[in-house]
Scaffold this motif. Sequence first.
Motif, PDB file in Angstrom:
ATOM      1  N   PRO A  20       0.796  -1.233   0.000  1.00 20.56           N
ATOM      2  CA  PRO A  20       0.000   0.000   0.000  1.00 20.56           C
ATOM      3  C   PRO A  20       0.831   1.287   0.000  1.00 20.56           C
ATOM      4  O   PRO A  20       0.484   2.246  -0.693  1.00 20.56           O
ATOM      5  CB  PRO A  20      -0.842  -0.113   1.271  1.00 20.56           C
ATOM      6  CG  PRO A  20      -0.938  -1.580   1.526  1.00 20.56           C
ATOM      7  CD  PRO A  20       0.358  -2.169   1.048  1.00 20.56           C
ATOM      8  N   ALA A  21       1.920   1.332   0.747  1.00 18.68           N
ATOM      9  CA  ALA A  21       2.743   2.551   0.781  1.00 18.68           C
ATOM     10  C   ALA A  21       3.419   2.810  -0.561  1.00 18.68           C
ATOM     11  O   ALA A  21       3.625   3.961  -0.940  1.00 18.68           O
ATOM     12  CB  ALA A  21       3.793   2.459   1.894  1.00 18.68           C
ATOM     13  N   ALA A  23       2.055   1.728  -3.496  1.00 21.73           N
ATOM     14  CA  ALA A  23       0.931   2.079  -4.379  1.00 21.73           C
ATOM     15  C   ALA A  23       0.569   3.552  -4.262  1.00 21.73           C
ATOM     16  O   ALA A  23       0.238   4.196  -5.267  1.00 21.73           O
ATOM     17  CB  ALA A  23      -0.277   1.207  -4.056  1.00 21.73           C
ATOM     18  N   GLU A  24       0.662   4.096  -3.064  1.00 25.78           N
ATOM     19  CA  GLU A  24       0.336   5.509  -2.876  1.00 25.78           C
ATOM     20  C   GLU A  24       1.241   6.398  -3.740  1.00 25.78           C
ATOM     21  O   GLU A  24       0.770   7.362  -4.339  1.00 25.78           O
ATOM     22  CB  GLU A  24       0.461   5.891  -1.399  1.00 25.78           C
ATOM     23  CG  GLU A  24       0.088   7.320  -1.112  1.00 25.78           C
ATOM     24  CD  GLU A  24      -1.324   7.696  -1.562  1.00 25.78           C
ATOM     25  OE1 GLU A  24      -1.511   8.848  -2.008  1.00 25.78           O
ATOM     26  OE2 GLU A  24      -2.236   6.854  -1.479  1.00 25.78           O
ATOM     27  N   HIS A  25       2.513   6.081  -3.837  1.00 25.67           N
ATOM     28  CA  HIS A  25       3.426   6.849  -4.690  1.00 25.67           C
ATOM     29  C   HIS A  25       3.179   6.560  -6.171  1.00 25.67           C
ATOM     30  O   HIS A  25       3.257   7.468  -7.002  1.00 25.67           O
ATOM     31  CB  HIS A  25       4.882   6.536  -4.328  1.00 25.67           C
ATOM     32  CG  HIS A  25       5.271   7.068  -2.988  1.00 25.67           C
ATOM     33  ND1 HIS A  25       5.506   8.407  -2.753  1.00 25.67           N
ATOM     34  CD2 HIS A  25       5.445   6.434  -1.800  1.00 25.67           C
ATOM     35  CE1 HIS A  25       5.825   8.575  -1.473  1.00 25.67           C
ATOM     36  NE2 HIS A  25       5.784   7.400  -0.879  1.00 25.67           N
ATOM     37  N   ARG A  27       0.455   5.972  -7.648  1.00 25.04           N
ATOM     38  CA  ARG A  27      -0.753   6.675  -8.117  1.00 25.04           C
ATOM     39  C   ARG A  27      -0.435   8.059  -8.681  1.00 25.04           C
ATOM     40  O   ARG A  27      -1.220   8.616  -9.434  1.00 25.04           O
ATOM     41  CB  ARG A  27      -1.768   6.806  -6.979  1.00 25.04           C
ATOM     42  CG  ARG A  27      -2.464   5.530  -6.650  1.00 25.04           C
ATOM     43  CD  ARG A  27      -3.559   5.727  -5.597  1.00 25.04           C
ATOM     44  NE  ARG A  27      -4.004   4.437  -5.133  1.00 25.04           N
ATOM     45  CZ  ARG A  27      -3.586   3.850  -4.001  1.00 25.04           C
ATOM     46  NH1 ARG A  27      -2.758   4.483  -3.194  1.00 25.04           N
ATOM     47  NH2 ARG A  27      -4.026   2.662  -3.665  1.00 25.04           N
ATOM     48  N   HIS A  28       0.711   8.609  -8.311  1.00 26.17           N
ATOM     49  CA  HIS A  28       1.091   9.949  -8.772  1.00 26.17           C
ATOM     50  C   HIS A  28       2.212   9.905  -9.809  1.00 26.17           C
ATOM     51  O   HIS A  28       2.744  10.956 -10.171  1.00 26.17           O
ATOM     52  CB  HIS A  28       1.525  10.794  -7.568  1.00 26.17           C
ATOM     53  CG  HIS A  28       0.486  10.855  -6.494  1.00 26.17           C
ATOM     54  ND1 HIS A  28      -0.663  11.598  -6.607  1.00 26.17           N
ATOM     55  CD2 HIS A  28       0.403  10.225  -5.307  1.00 26.17           C
ATOM     56  CE1 HIS A  28      -1.405  11.429  -5.531  1.00 26.17           C
ATOM     57  NE2 HIS A  28      -0.786  10.597  -4.722  1.00 26.17           N
ATOM     58  N   TYR A  50      -0.452   1.485 -13.261  1.00 26.00           N
ATOM     59  CA  TYR A  50      -0.303   2.823 -12.692  1.00 26.00           C
ATOM     60  C   TYR A  50       0.251   3.826 -13.692  1.00 26.00           C
ATOM     61  O   TYR A  50      -0.204   4.964 -13.743  1.00 26.00           O
ATOM     62  CB  TYR A  50       0.625   2.785 -11.468  1.00 26.00           C
ATOM     63  CG  TYR A  50       0.052   2.046 -10.295  1.00 26.00           C
ATOM     64  CD1 TYR A  50      -0.793   2.683  -9.391  1.00 26.00           C
ATOM     65  CD2 TYR A  50       0.362   0.710 -10.080  1.00 26.00           C
ATOM     66  CE1 TYR A  50      -1.310   1.998  -8.296  1.00 26.00           C
ATOM     67  CE2 TYR A  50      -0.152   0.017  -8.990  1.00 26.00           C
ATOM     68  CZ  TYR A  50      -0.989   0.664  -8.110  1.00 26.00           C
ATOM     69  OH  TYR A  50      -1.504  -0.016  -7.038  1.00 26.00           O
TER      70      TYR A  50
END
Length: 163
Positions: A20-21, A23-25, A27-28, A50
């Motif tokens: 998850p950590a 994936a958060e990056h 996404r951008h 992504y």
Amino acid sequence: MRVVVLADTHAPRRWKTCPPAVAEHLRHADVILHAGDVCVAPVLDELAQYAPVTAVCGNNDGPDVVAWGAPETVSLDLAGLRVAMVHDSGQATGRTARMRRRFPGADLVVYGHSHIPVDLTGDGVRVFNPGSPTDRRRQPHGTIGLLDVDDGVLLDARIVPVT
């Protein structure tokens, strides 16, 4: 341009699915670079959901990763910044000089293999290892790299913890 840099994900032993950590990056991300030891091609397909992915083949990567399109080395232009990528850059001693000789046109050389995060400039080249998000070995955290590039300039390069 936001670039997320990964290396040494070592799936499926270490990377079951995108953490998850990470994936958060992702996404951008405008672009994702993977500096080898993906181990199985489905990880590259997962990352490609992504953003566009460029990867090189590592010493633990099988034929499916090569078939996916991961060569031993790659050179690319990221918003005007000349980037080269290889999995193993060799020993730390003399690394920047060696990478300058191997990739004379590169502004930045991205590599993996050691699982040790590095951001170092010398001999007219910057070398960058994001570490590993999933197999930290002797490092305090799993890490990835973030690059911000605009008009041929590396505005920011950071190694960020994800565990």
